[in-house]
Design a protein around this motif. Structure first.
Motif, PDB file in Angstrom:
ATOM      1  N   ARG A  14      11.939  29.962   3.669  1.00 31.04           N
ATOM      2  CA  ARG A  14      11.715  30.886   2.728  1.00 31.04           C
ATOM      3  C   ARG A  14      11.845  32.449   3.420  1.00 31.04           C
ATOM      4  N   TRP A  15      12.535  33.318   2.898  1.00 33.08           N
ATOM      5  CA  TRP A  15      12.752  34.556   3.388  1.00 33.08           C
ATOM      6  C   TRP A  15      12.009  35.708   2.649  1.00 33.08           C
ATOM      7  N   THR A  16      11.244  36.490   3.410  1.00 35.03           N
ATOM      8  CA  THR A  16      10.624  37.714   2.775  1.00 35.03           C
ATOM      9  C   THR A  16      11.251  38.947   3.294  1.00 35.03           C
ATOM     10  N   THR A  17      10.734  39.940   2.681  1.00 31.19           N
ATOM     11  CA  THR A  17      11.084  41.369   3.249  1.00 31.19           C
ATOM     12  C   THR A  17      11.807  41.408   4.617  1.00 31.19           C
ATOM     13  N   HIS A  18      12.956  41.978   4.688  1.00 29.27           N
ATOM     14  CA  HIS A  18      13.605  42.004   5.933  1.00 29.27           C
ATOM     15  C   HIS A  18      14.264  40.884   6.433  1.00 29.27           C
ATOM     16  N   GLY A  19      14.100  40.087   5.691  1.00 26.85           N
ATOM     17  CA  GLY A  19      14.777  38.575   5.998  1.00 26.85           C
ATOM     18  C   GLY A  19      13.993  37.808   6.981  1.00 26.85           C
ATOM     19  N   VAL A  20      12.680  38.194   7.128  1.00 24.51           N
ATOM     20  CA  VAL A  20      11.735  37.304   7.925  1.00 24.51           C
ATOM     21  C   VAL A  20      11.681  35.725   7.490  1.00 24.51           C
ATOM     22  N   ALA A  21      12.064  34.888   8.029  1.00 25.34           N
ATOM     23  CA  ALA A  21      12.141  33.301   8.050  1.00 25.34           C
ATOM     24  C   ALA A  21      10.879  32.815   8.166  1.00 25.34           C
ATOM     25  N   HIS A  22      10.262  32.200   7.129  1.00 26.01           N
ATOM     26  CA  HIS A  22       9.149  31.276   7.009  1.00 26.01           C
ATOM     27  C   HIS A  22       9.386  29.843   6.884  1.00 26.01           C
ATOM     28  N   VAL A  23       9.336  29.020   7.966  1.00 25.85           N
ATOM     29  CA  VAL A  23       9.738  27.662   8.004  1.00 25.85           C
ATOM     30  C   VAL A  23       8.457  26.766   7.992  1.00 25.85           C
ATOM     31  N   ARG A  24       8.588  25.632   6.952  1.00 25.18           N
ATOM     32  CA  ARG A  24       7.700  24.838   6.737  1.00 25.18           C
ATOM     33  C   ARG A  24       8.283  23.335   6.696  1.00 25.18           C
ATOM     34  N   LEU A 730       7.273  45.590  12.516  1.00 29.44           N
ATOM     35  CA  LEU A 730       8.686  45.324  12.207  1.00 29.44           C
ATOM     36  C   LEU A 730       9.503  44.945  13.269  1.00 29.44           C
ATOM     37  N   LEU A 731      10.776  44.744  12.865  1.00 29.12           N
ATOM     38  CA  LEU A 731      11.744  44.269  13.865  1.00 29.12           C
ATOM     39  C   LEU A 731      12.872  45.414  14.043  1.00 29.12           C
ATOM     40  N   ALA A 732      12.647  46.516  14.952  1.00 34.45           N
ATOM     41  CA  ALA A 732      13.377  47.531  14.810  1.00 34.45           C
ATOM     42  C   ALA A 732      14.947  47.636  14.600  1.00 34.45           C
ATOM     43  N   TYR A 733      15.496  46.545  15.053  1.00 33.37           N
ATOM     44  CA  TYR A 733      16.849  46.385  15.098  1.00 33.37           C
ATOM     45  C   TYR A 733      17.359  45.568  14.060  1.00 33.37           C
ATOM     46  N   GLY A 734      16.591  44.840  13.272  1.00 35.89           N
ATOM     47  CA  GLY A 734      17.025  43.976  11.925  1.00 35.89           C
ATOM     48  C   GLY A 734      16.871  42.602  12.482  1.00 35.89           C
ATOM     49  N   GLN A 735      17.012  41.714  11.428  1.00 31.73           N
ATOM     50  CA  GLN A 735      16.849  40.356  11.842  1.00 31.73           C
ATOM     51  C   GLN A 735      18.365  39.606  12.062  1.00 31.73           C
ATOM     52  N   SER A 736      19.176  40.110  11.373  1.00 30.36           N
ATOM     53  CA  SER A 736      20.576  39.656  11.391  1.00 30.36           C
ATOM     54  C   SER A 736      21.413  40.295  12.452  1.00 30.36           C
ATOM     55  N   GLY A 737      22.336  39.688  13.133  1.00 30.84           N
ATOM     56  CA  GLY A 737      23.209  39.960  14.087  1.00 30.84           C
ATOM     57  C   GLY A 737      24.542  40.370  13.510  1.00 30.84           C
ATOM     58  N   ASP A 738      24.784  39.804  11.929  1.00 32.33           N
ATOM     59  CA  ASP A 738      25.889  40.131  11.200  1.00 32.33           C
ATOM     60  C   ASP A 738      25.921  41.323  10.781  1.00 32.33           C
ATOM     61  N   PRO A 739      26.954  42.266  11.019  1.00 32.04           N
ATOM     62  CA  PRO A 739      26.786  43.505  10.228  1.00 32.04           C
ATOM     63  C   PRO A 739      27.024  43.675   9.124  1.00 32.04           C
ATOM     64  N   ARG A 740      27.394  42.294   8.196  1.00 36.27           N
ATOM     65  CA  ARG A 740      27.596  42.457   6.841  1.00 36.27           C
ATOM     66  C   ARG A 740      26.155  42.237   6.060  1.00 36.27           C
ATOM     67  N   SER A 741      25.179  41.752   6.963  1.00 36.36           N
ATOM     68  CA  SER A 741      23.984  41.416   6.105  1.00 36.36           C
ATOM     69  C   SER A 741      23.199  42.787   5.988  1.00 36.36           C
ATOM     70  N   PRO A 742      22.158  42.701   4.989  1.00 30.76           N
ATOM     71  CA  PRO A 742      21.436  43.865   4.803  1.00 30.76           C
ATOM     72  C   PRO A 742      20.292  43.990   5.961  1.00 30.76           C
ATOM     73  N   VAL A 745      20.625  46.137   9.217  1.00 31.75           N
ATOM     74  CA  VAL A 745      20.217  47.602   9.349  1.00 31.75           C
ATOM     75  C   VAL A 745      18.561  48.092   8.546  1.00 31.75           C
ATOM     76  N   ASP A 746      18.175  47.082   7.837  1.00 29.46           N
ATOM     77  CA  ASP A 746      16.943  47.636   7.018  1.00 29.46           C
ATOM     78  C   ASP A 746      15.996  47.813   8.146  1.00 29.46           C
ATOM     79  N   GLY A 747      15.909  46.827   9.107  1.00 23.92           N
ATOM     80  CA  GLY A 747      14.809  47.232  10.220  1.00 23.92           C
ATOM     81  C   GLY A 747      14.463  48.349  10.825  1.00 23.92           C
ATOM     82  N   THR A 748      16.135  48.869  11.153  1.00 19.99           N
ATOM     83  CA  THR A 748      16.435  50.277  11.742  1.00 19.99           C
ATOM     84  C   THR A 748      15.903  51.226  11.047  1.00 19.99           C
ATOM     85  N   ARG A 749      16.152  51.192   9.652  1.00 23.77           N
ATOM     86  CA  ARG A 749      15.898  52.383   8.668  1.00 23.77           C
ATOM     87  C   ARG A 749      14.383  52.566   8.604  1.00 23.77           C
TER      88      ARG A 749
END
Length: 780
Positions: A14-24, A730-742, A745-749
């Motif tokens: 499950r992904w929440t705000t900023h793409g944080v992954a919750h794995v169960r 927060l994770l300042a550089y964002g959760q994803s390494g793919d520049p196409r992913s929101p 950049v959202d963590g940086t903003r």
């Protein structure tokens, strides 16, 4: 909830705000699968590239590399034997970890198959031959490499070039670029106890400063295995479990240790026999091994390259930049983490701790931390610091000789300045000492590690263990843990000043702790600015390299500066360059900058005051200001530009103005264009900016200002209450390494706006998140 694929593993992501992954999941293997799949979803190319690296296949897919870097890396990793050790690494793990790691590897590979099939990879690696299946043993080899992040992985380029002198004489010394070790790894960590917090519970602040690109990034996640594990935090890319974070009962932060994870040893060679060396009264022969790798040529053909590398009883030989392997003297290396098969066990044990007492017991039992300090607390409001990093054990005589060598031997001093400890490899009394209770032969045992428990606070900002709390200095520990009673960095001093102020207030909350970290106040400005302005009084134009610069205008800018490194701070860049006009060591202590010298009995308040003007000749303070003005002019940076106009992070196509500063400013919140933790990735970045001479080395100033690539990464404050953890970050550089992913950049903003978010731990919190997305993943 979508469900796709078939296989023996199943997990809920499950992904929440900023793409944080919750794995169960319901089993250890399923949990590992879900974490591996979700991490690969965000960072597969970086992880796959690291697997190629540890497999010694960089040259096979990318050619020999600049100055032969890929070839040397491949050969160096063969000499280290991370792949050869993978089977033993797996066999040493308890059953639940074997299951989790097998599942993690399967999860990585399941996403790889899906990404290839759906054309989901970023453009730079789409269709690349090196994006290949990842096996369980590949993952063990990579975890062995992660354990060497503070040691051997930085030396592979000089290990792989360590050819013995032949009939034509010594091989050329390795290029300077081959030594990937830096000297300013940066992080802040606090554990605030019941004397400091409004609630009387423990509160932990994590503020690691790591690269914003490459394999040393963090990935944010929450892992739940009912009845066994419920932990939130971050892991390094491709690493199972959580390395820094919290569960219901305990929270912990890490900072990079100042101590030494390896040693170099200088050998006296036997005349006429460059592969023989003296060891006391004996002569010893080095052991050769011929390694072979495949190398892709410019013509597309793959050829086999062989190289014979050598070992001593200490470990592999190295080819040092500038010094090489001569006919009289050579260098060898020994690593405290090369056989560390406990590292993953250690982190999982921390993830499962139920109290501070339990956490301490798990440290003593496993003793597997590779290269970090730990600061921790629980709801009791007790706080604990330990440098449990693997550390070589030396005898008393060897420790004293080491101190003397650093003070008197230019080679040892230069290496020490780059965080490398040099021993005498031909003196048996300099060999590592075997101590009862150590994890491995030659290491400091757990009961001799520096640690401290209190109820006010403990903190670390990458200086040694000595000042975890200035009220109770830690003394008498091994010199390889770091020097004691020595000048501290401006950032260390600022950490203690801020933490002590929070304790004095006694009303700290999660919110006020985060505000303190992001305050961006400059200690060097507080200590020196007024006196610098006094020295500039009446000074007009000053000549710098044949050009007149207006020092009076600089004084006006500094006088109006708010003393911070915020987006709106006018004068922050100028002050940064002024401080850079003095040697880096002077920023800790020294007559070049400070009037009042360092006092080991008052280490937070000293040194202080600006050095007096010389009786005759040019004033170096005025010269530093003039040099700063000239440097900014060359870079095209206006003196009165707000920091947010000239300091930014590049996230894909987005240029995001960012706050934060460097070591010379003495701010807590580091964000800079330069960082010392050398990356080993091949991920492409934005085009380089024009260099600005020595300023590029000191502050990272380039054309246009400061494009930041290093600093605050995962920011977390968590309080352990009777009702469970309360956390923001927060994770300042964002959760994803793919520049196409929101989520690139959202963590940086959010960081730029100082907008932390709740770290969602309970089922109710997760379900209430407005950006919740769910998927069940299967495979393997």
């Amino acid at each position: 909830m979508a469900q796709e694929g078939n296989g023996r593993y199943t997990a809920e992501v499950r992904w929440t705000t900023h793409g944080v992954a919750h794995v169960r999941a319901d089993t250890w293997g399923d949990l590992g699968f879900g974490q591996g799949w979700a991490c690969a979803h965000d960072h597969l190319p970086t992880i796959a590239d690291q697997i190629v690296k540890v497999r010694s296949e960089r040259a096979r897919f990318h050619g020999g590399g600049p100055e032969g870097a890929h070839l040397a890396s491949d050969l160096g990793y063969l000499a280290l034997g991370v792949v050869a050790r993978a089977e033993a690494f797996r066999a040493a793990q308890p059953p639940e970890l074997q299951e989790m790691i097998a599942g993690y590897a399967a999860g990585l590979d399941a996403w790889r198959e899906e990404a290839v099939a759906t054309d989901a990879l970023p453009a730079w690696c789409r269709g690349a031959e090196w994006i290949r299946p990842i096996s369980e043993l590949d993952l063990y080899a990579y975890m062995g490499d992660v354990a060497l992040m503070g040691s051997g992985r930085n030396l592979v380029g000089i290990i792989g070039r360590a050819e013995a002198p032949g009939p034509d004489g010594p091989a050329p010394p390795a290029p300077l670029s081959a030594l990937g070790r830096g000297n300013q790894e940066a992080s802040n960590g606090w554990a605030l106890g019941r004397e400091a917090t409004a609630s009387g519970h423990g509160l932990v602040v994590a503020n690691p400063h790591f690269p914003w690109t490459g394999e040393a990034r963090f990935w944010e996640c929450h892992l739940t295995l009912p009845g066994e594990l419920d932990v939130y935090g971050v892991s390094l890319l491709g690493s199972p479990g959580v390395q820094m974070g919290f569960n219901r009962d305990v929270a912990w932060a890490h900072t990079f240790s100042k101590g030494h994870r390896f040693t170099l040893a200088r050998l006296d060679l036997v005349p006429g026999r460059p592969t023989s060396y003296r060891h006391g009264d004996d002569e010893r022969e080095m052991e050769p091994t011929t390694h072979a790798v495949e190398v892709l040529g410019d013509d597309g053909e793959v050829t086999r390259v062989e190289r014979t590398l050598w070992r001593t009883h200490h470990g592999p030989m190295v080819n040092l930049p500038l010094l090489g392997w001569g006919t009289d003297t050579a260098f060898t290396y020994r690593d405290a983490n090369l056989d560390n098969v406990e590292v993953v066990q250690q982190f999982l044990a921390m993830d499962r701790a139920t109290s501070l007492d339990d956490l301490q017991a798990r440290f003593a039992e496993v003793d597997g931390l590779p290269w970090v300090n730990t600061l921790a607390s629980d709801r009791s409001g007790r706080v604990w610091y330990i440098d449990a990093s693997a550390t070589p054990a030396l005898g008393a005589g060897a420790q004293e000789r080491f101190r003397t060598r650093v003070a008197e031997d230019p080679v040892a001093a230069l290496l020490f300045a780059n965080r490398v400890a040099l021993l005498d490899g031909s003196d048996p009394d300099d060999d590592w000492v075997e101590r009862p209770g150590a994890r491995s032969p030659g290491l400091v045992p757990h009961d001799e590690l520096p640690q401290l428990e209190r109820t006010d606070y403990v903190a670390n900002a990458n200086d040694s263990h000595w000042l975890a709390n200035p009220s109770e200095p830690l003394v008498g520990y091994s010199v390889l843990h770091g020097f004691e009673r020595v000048p501290q960095s401006l950032r260390t001093r600022q950490n203690h000043r801020v933490a002590a102020d929070l304790v004095a207030r006694g009303d700290v909350t999660v919110r006020s702790a985060l505000e303190a970290v992001l305050d961006n106040a400059s200690l060097s400005a507080e200590l020196l600015r007024d006196e610098v302005l006094d020295r500039l009084d009446g000074v007009g134009e000053v000549e710098v390299d044949g050009t007149l610069v207006d020092v009076a205008a600089a004084a006006e800018v500094l006088r109006g500066w708010d003393g911070r490194a915020d987006l709106t701070s006018v004068g922050a860049a100028l002050w940064r360059e002024v401080v850079a006009g003095f040697p880096e060591e002077a920023q800790r202590d020294g007559p070049d900058l400070f009037a009042t010298p360092f006092d080991p009995d008052d280490p937070v308040a000293t040194p202080a005051g600006l050095v007096p003007a010389p009786a005759e000749g040019a004033d170096p303070v005025v010269g530093a200001v003039a040099g700063a003005v000239a440097a900014l002019a060359r870079a095209g940076v206006a003196l009165d530009a707000p920091l947010g106009e000239v300091q930014w992070a590049q996230r894909g196509e987005a240029r995001v103005p960012v706050h934060g500063g460097g070591e010379g400013e003495g701010v807590l919140n580091i964000l800079a264009p330069i960082g010392a933790l050398a990356g080993t990735d091949l991920e492409p970045g934005p085009p380089p900016l024009e260099l600005q001479g020595d300023r590029t080395v000191r502050t990272g100033l380039r054309a246009g200002g400061y494009r930041c690539t290093y600093g605050t990464s995962f920011l977390m404050a968590v309080e352990l209450t009777d009702d469970g953890p309360v956390a923001e970050g927060l994770l300042a550089y964002g959760q994803s390494g793919d520049p196409r992913s929101p989520h690139h950049v959202d963590g940086t903003r959010a960081y730029a706006a100082k907008e932390t978010r709740p770290l969602l731990f309970t089922e109710e919190q997760i379900r209430a998140d407005p950006e919740l997305v769910e998927r069940t993943v299967t495979g393997g």
